[in-house]
Design an enzyme around this catalytic site. Sequence first.
Site, short mmCIF file in Angstrom:
data_model
loop_
_atom_site.label_atom_id
_atom_site.label_comp_id
_atom_site.label_asym_id
_atom_site.label_seq_id
_atom_site.Cartn_x
_atom_site.Cartn_y
_atom_site.Cartn_z
N ASP A 82 0.87 -1.27 -0.01
CA ASP A 82 0.11 0.08 0.08
C ASP A 82 1.03 1.45 0.06
OD1 ASP A 82 0.88 -0.53 2.76
OD2 ASP A 82 -0.78 0.69 3.42
N GLU A 132 -0.10 -1.05 5.62
CA GLU A 132 0.90 -0.34 6.45
C GLU A 132 0.88 1.00 6.82
OE1 GLU A 132 5.20 0.74 7.66
OE2 GLU A 132 3.86 1.20 5.91
#
Length: 380
Positions: A82, A132
């Site tokens: 991400d 994250e």
Amino acid sequence: MTAGWAVRRTRPGVLREDYPAWLLRAALSIPSVSGQELPLAGFLAEQMDTLGFDAHVDEVGNVHGVIGPADAPTVMLLGHIDTVPGQVPVCQVGDLLYGRGSVDAKGAFVTMICAAARSRDVRVHAVGAVGEEVAGSRGARHVMETVPRPDAVVIGEPSGWDGVCLGYKGRIGLGYEMHQPPLHTSSPEPTAVERAARWAGDVQDYLRGLSPDPDPDPVAFGVAAGTLIRLCGDLADAEAFLTCRVPPGFDFAALERFARGRTHSRIWVDERVPGVTRTRSDPVVSQLRAAIAAQGARPTFKRKAGTSDMNTLDPWGVPMAAYGPGDAHLDHTTDEHIPISELYRAIDVLTVALPRLGRQLAAAPPDTARALAGPQLLEA
């Protein structure tokens, strides 16, 4: 670039010399802001399957790929797929490849995939984790809950191809919310937004006061610091939010008591993530250091003021460090880019380190390897 790419045969095709650069550019071309990672996860699963991994996407969107002999020690390579919001047009200028996530941290995960595809004598479990970049580290936490503990972990984060990251600060997010009867602007009583600003300043002063240095460097690894990232309000209503980076061993409960004791307003916490650090004797650190030296460079060691999935997976208690190409100062910026040459050098380093780490883990009882991962104390 490494000539081995042209001759490494995979199922069903040939891994070409330009494959790593192509894979990273393709990954950068698929947006994957936190919460929207599924298209990239599916693409990476297809690529890993082509390279000979046993690949799948799990219930929360993490992409997994396992390769190597089943009876060998397992090294988990966990990066995150991400990114933060914001567009950086994907383009190459000379050796530099631009794109959101090139440094943080698609470059590191492409390094992991390519190195694992070339490795021997070790079982590699590559994981591209989701979430994250937002509070909660949803992807890494799901891995901890559902995947057997590996023998060692490499976290995919930018350390520079010749660097190894030994630790990350922890994090706690503190929110403030208050409502009061509206006041006239001539009133001597503080407005709601003034109260919120004062509360945030008090918390920042508290954190600064924990350091013996009267003017501490907020990014120093042993220093706690709070950053005000949101403040809004008016005469009657206000909100504030602080994100606080804290060293290993930080007393979260004491901070919360202080923050709540400064006001009768609503105070909330988004997460409490302890800081983490490893010593240079950690087996993962040692093998990465040796592999960097084998490439003719002097390894550098870093501890970062940010937080990563290394913090989340630390309770496993296995050898661990963070590694990946790229300059972390470019994280989240509009100038985010990575030298292609650095990507290839990082792949070479990890390709050398993985089998050596596997052999070291195979030769040492698990308890011995875990003991070498600590103690979790700061080194001089």
